[in-house]
Write a protein that holds these residues in place. Structure first.
Motif, PDB file in Angstrom:
ATOM      1  N   PRO A  67      -2.342  12.956   9.715  1.00 48.82           N
ATOM      2  CA  PRO A  67      -2.670  11.973  10.736  1.00 48.82           C
ATOM      3  C   PRO A  67      -1.789  12.148  11.968  1.00 48.82           C
ATOM      4  N   ASN A  68      -2.395  11.919  13.115  1.00 44.40           N
ATOM      5  CA  ASN A  68      -1.701  12.048  14.387  1.00 44.40           C
ATOM      6  C   ASN A  68      -0.947  10.756  14.667  1.00 44.40           C
ATOM      7  N   LEU A  69       0.290  10.646  14.123  1.00 48.27           N
ATOM      8  CA  LEU A  69       1.095   9.434  14.257  1.00 48.27           C
ATOM      9  C   LEU A  69       2.377   9.771  14.983  1.00 48.27           C
ATOM     10  N   GLN A  70       2.600   9.146  16.113  1.00 52.97           N
ATOM     11  CA  GLN A  70       3.842   9.284  16.832  1.00 52.97           C
ATOM     12  C   GLN A  70       4.845   8.263  16.300  1.00 52.97           C
ATOM     13  N   VAL A  71       6.052   8.248  16.899  1.00 54.12           N
ATOM     14  CA  VAL A  71       7.096   7.352  16.408  1.00 54.12           C
ATOM     15  C   VAL A  71       6.670   5.902  16.577  1.00 54.12           C
ATOM     16  N   GLU A  72       6.001   5.583  17.685  1.00 55.80           N
ATOM     17  CA  GLU A  72       5.582   4.205  17.916  1.00 55.80           C
ATOM     18  C   GLU A  72       4.516   3.751  16.934  1.00 55.80           C
ATOM     19  N   VAL A 155       7.720   4.001   5.830  1.00 62.38           N
ATOM     20  CA  VAL A 155       6.703   3.610   4.833  1.00 62.38           C
ATOM     21  C   VAL A 155       5.302   3.836   5.387  1.00 62.38           C
ATOM     22  N   THR A 156       5.168   4.810   6.277  1.00 63.35           N
ATOM     23  CA  THR A 156       3.851   5.064   6.880  1.00 63.35           C
ATOM     24  C   THR A 156       2.845   5.519   5.832  1.00 63.35           C
ATOM     25  N   GLU A 157       3.234   6.481   5.006  1.00 65.25           N
ATOM     26  CA  GLU A 157       2.306   6.985   3.989  1.00 65.25           C
ATOM     27  C   GLU A 157       1.945   5.896   2.986  1.00 65.25           C
ATOM     28  N   GLU A 158       2.921   5.093   2.626  1.00 68.72           N
ATOM     29  CA  GLU A 158       2.630   3.994   1.691  1.00 68.72           C
ATOM     30  C   GLU A 158       1.671   2.979   2.311  1.00 68.72           C
ATOM     31  N   THR A 159       1.828   2.719   3.606  1.00 74.15           N
ATOM     32  CA  THR A 159       0.918   1.783   4.275  1.00 74.15           C
ATOM     33  C   THR A 159      -0.497   2.339   4.330  1.00 74.15           C
ATOM     34  N   ILE A 160      -0.623   3.624   4.674  1.00 76.18           N
ATOM     35  CA  ILE A 160      -1.955   4.240   4.727  1.00 76.18           C
ATOM     36  C   ILE A 160      -2.591   4.244   3.343  1.00 76.18           C
ATOM     37  N   ASP A 161      -1.811   4.560   2.322  1.00 78.12           N
ATOM     38  CA  ASP A 161      -2.339   4.554   0.957  1.00 78.12           C
ATOM     39  C   ASP A 161      -2.791   3.156   0.550  1.00 78.12           C
ATOM     40  N   LEU A 162      -2.018   2.132   0.918  1.00 79.00           N
ATOM     41  CA  LEU A 162      -2.405   0.763   0.598  1.00 79.00           C
ATOM     42  C   LEU A 162      -3.695   0.370   1.304  1.00 79.00           C
ATOM     43  N   ASP A 163      -3.849   0.775   2.556  1.00 79.73           N
ATOM     44  CA  ASP A 163      -5.088   0.467   3.284  1.00 79.73           C
ATOM     45  C   ASP A 163      -6.294   1.091   2.587  1.00 79.73           C
ATOM     46  N   ALA A 164      -6.152   2.347   2.162  1.00 85.82           N
ATOM     47  CA  ALA A 164      -7.268   3.010   1.483  1.00 85.82           C
ATOM     48  C   ALA A 164      -7.583   2.339   0.149  1.00 85.82           C
ATOM     49  N   ARG A 212       3.728  -7.798   2.498  1.00 88.43           N
ATOM     50  CA  ARG A 212       5.174  -7.623   2.386  1.00 88.43           C
ATOM     51  C   ARG A 212       5.652  -6.471   3.266  1.00 88.43           C
ATOM     52  N   LEU A 213       4.940  -5.352   3.226  1.00 81.50           N
ATOM     53  CA  LEU A 213       5.310  -4.220   4.070  1.00 81.50           C
ATOM     54  C   LEU A 213       5.167  -4.564   5.549  1.00 81.50           C
ATOM     55  N   ALA A 214       4.110  -5.294   5.882  1.00 87.39           N
ATOM     56  CA  ALA A 214       3.921  -5.681   7.287  1.00 87.39           C
ATOM     57  C   ALA A 214       5.054  -6.579   7.763  1.00 87.39           C
ATOM     58  N   ASP A 215       5.526  -7.475   6.888  1.00 83.61           N
ATOM     59  CA  ASP A 215       6.634  -8.352   7.268  1.00 83.61           C
ATOM     60  C   ASP A 215       7.927  -7.560   7.453  1.00 83.61           C
ATOM     61  N   LEU A 216       8.184  -6.601   6.563  1.00 84.96           N
ATOM     62  CA  LEU A 216       9.417  -5.826   6.663  1.00 84.96           C
ATOM     63  C   LEU A 216       9.411  -4.902   7.871  1.00 84.96           C
ATOM     64  N   THR A 217       8.250  -4.381   8.228  1.00 81.59           N
ATOM     65  CA  THR A 217       8.182  -3.494   9.386  1.00 81.59           C
ATOM     66  C   THR A 217       8.151  -4.264  10.705  1.00 81.59           C
ATOM     67  N   ALA A 218       7.593  -5.459  10.689  1.00 75.05           N
ATOM     68  CA  ALA A 218       7.534  -6.246  11.919  1.00 75.05           C
ATOM     69  C   ALA A 218       8.867  -6.890  12.247  1.00 75.05           C
ATOM     70  N   LEU A 219       9.592  -7.351  11.221  1.00 72.42           N
ATOM     71  CA  LEU A 219      10.869  -8.024  11.432  1.00 72.42           C
ATOM     72  C   LEU A 219      11.958  -7.266  10.675  1.00 72.42           C
TER      73      LEU A 219
END
Length: 327
Positions: A67-72, A155-164, A212-219
Motif C-alpha cells: 500500500p502507498n502509505l506515507q508517514v502521515e 500498527v498500520t498493518e494491524e489496522t489494515i488487517d482489522l479493517d479487512a 482501541r487502536l484508533a484511540d491509541l493512535t489518535a491520542l
C-alpha cells in the motif's frame, strides 16, 4: 494426360505454399509492429507514472503491491515518559494540565504528594498525536529535565488487517441474517440463531479492537513525573559502606521479626483453642497414673525385704557330707 495433370497439381501446391509463406511473414511483421507500438506506448506512459511511484518508495513498492502509505497516513502509537525536577510541584502540575488542555487533550491520571520540598506528582496525560512533540518540549521546559523516553509502535498493518476482517465478518453476519429469515423448521432456526450470535460476537470483538487502536493512535500518552528539589530518585548512585550495610541489615531484621510476629499472631488463636484442652488432658492422665500404680504380675518373686524371711542360725554350720559313689 496423367503426367500433365500431376505436373499441374505440383505447380498448384507450390504456389499455395508460397502464398501461405508470404502471408505468414506479413502477419509476423504486423505483430512485431504492433508489439513495438505497444512497447512505445508503455514507454511513453512510463514517465507519467514514475513520480507517483517515486513518492511511494520507487518501483520496488509498486512491484510488490504494498500500500502507498506515507508517514502521515500510517497508524503510529506514541508514548512518552518524562522526569522533570521543579521548584514548585503544584505550580508545575497546573501548568502541565493547562498546556495539555489547550492542545485538545485531557488528564488521564493525577497522583500528588505535597510535602514542601519533598513533593512529588505523577500525571498521565493524553494529547493529540499531531501535538505530541510540541507538548513534550513544552513540558520539558517546566524545570530541569532528568529523563525522557519516547517510544513508537507502528500498527498500520494491524489496522489494515482489522479493517479487512471487519468487512468480511460483516458480510458473514448479513448472510447469516438472510439464512435465518428463510428458515422453515425449528432445528434450522435454532442452529442459525446460534451461528448468527457467534458471528455477531466476533464482529463486536473486532470492532472493539479497532476502536482501541484508533484511540491509541489518535491520542498519545505522556507519563510526566514532577519532583521537588530534595526528592531522591532510584537513578542516583548507590551508597556503600559499613553504616549503609548495617542500616540495610537492621531493616531486613525488623522486616523478618515483623513477619515472624505476624505468623505467631495468626497461630495464637489456634494454639489457645487446641492447646489448653490438650494440656488439661495430659495433667489429668498423669495424676491418675500416680494414684493407681500398676499391680505386680502373678508368680513373680517378691522383692528383697518383703515377705517372711527364713530364721538365721548363729554359729558354724555343720559340714555337708560328700556323696559316695556305689561300690
Amino acid at each position: 494426360m496423367d503426367v500433365r495433370d500431376r505436373r499441374h497439381r505440383v505447380v498448384l501446391v507450390a504456389a499455395l505454399v508460397a502464398t501461405l509463406a508470404v502471408g505468414g511473414c506479413s502477419a509476423s511483421g504486423g505483430g512485431d509492429e504492433a508489439t513495438s507500438a505497444a512497447g512505445a506506448g508503455t514507454a511513453e506512459q512510463g514517465p507519467a507514472v514514475a513520480p507517483d511511484q517515486a513518492g511511494a518508495g520507487g518501483p520496488a513498492a509498486a512491484g510488490t503491491g504494498a500500500p502507498n502509505l506515507q508517514v502521515e497516513q500510517r497508524s503510529i502509537i506514541y508514548t512518552g515518559t518524562m522526569l522533570v525536577r521543579v521548584d514548585d510541584v503544584d505550580a508545575a502540575a497546573r501548568s502541565a494540565v493547562a498546556a495539555v488542555t489547550a492542545a485538545g487533550g485531557f488528564v488521564g491520571g493525577d497522583q500528588r504528594t505535597s510535602v514542601d520540598s519533598d513533593a512529588r506528582a505523577e500525571l498521565s496525560l493524553r494529547v493529540p498525536a499531531a501535538r505530541f512533540t510540541g507538548i513534550v518540549d513544552e513540558l520539558a521546559g517546566l524545570g530541569r529535565q532528568e529523563r525522557r523516553e519516547i517510544r513508537t509502535e507502528d500498527v498500520t498493518e494491524e489496522t489494515i488487517d482489522l479493517d479487512a476482517r471487519i468487512t468480511t465478518q460483516r458480510a458473514r453476519v448479513e448472510s447469516g441474517r438472510k439464512l435465518l429469515a428463510r428458515a422453515t423448521t425449528i432445528s434450522d432456526l435454532v442452529s442459525l440463531e446460534g451461528e448468527l450470535a457467534k458471528r455477531e460476537a466476533d464482529l463486536a470483538s473486532l470492532e472493539a479492537k479497532k476502536r482501541r487502536l484508533a484511540d491509541l493512535t489518535a491520542l498519545s500518552t505522556i507519563t510526566l513525573t514532577l519532583l521537588g528539589p530534595d526528592v531522591s530518585t532510584a537513578d542516583e548512585e548507590t551508597e556503600l559502606g559499613f553504616t549503609v550495610g548495617l542500616s540495610g541489615g537492621w531493616k531486613v531484621f525488623l522486616a523478618s521479626m515483623t513477619l515472624l510476629l505476624t505468623v505467631l499472631g495468626a497461630l495464637l488463636p489456634w494454639l489457645v483453642v487446641l492447646g489448653v484442652p490438650l494440656g488439661v488432658l495430659l495433667v489429668l492422665l498423669r495424676r491418675r497414673r500416680r494414684r493407681n500404680p500398676p499391680a505386680a504380675p502373678v508368680g513373680a518373686a517378691p522383692p528383697p525385704g518383703v515377705g517372711p524371711q527364713p530364721p538365721q542360725v548363729s554359729g558354724a554350720q555343720p559340714p555337708v557330707p560328700a556323696t559316695r559313689s556305689a561300690p
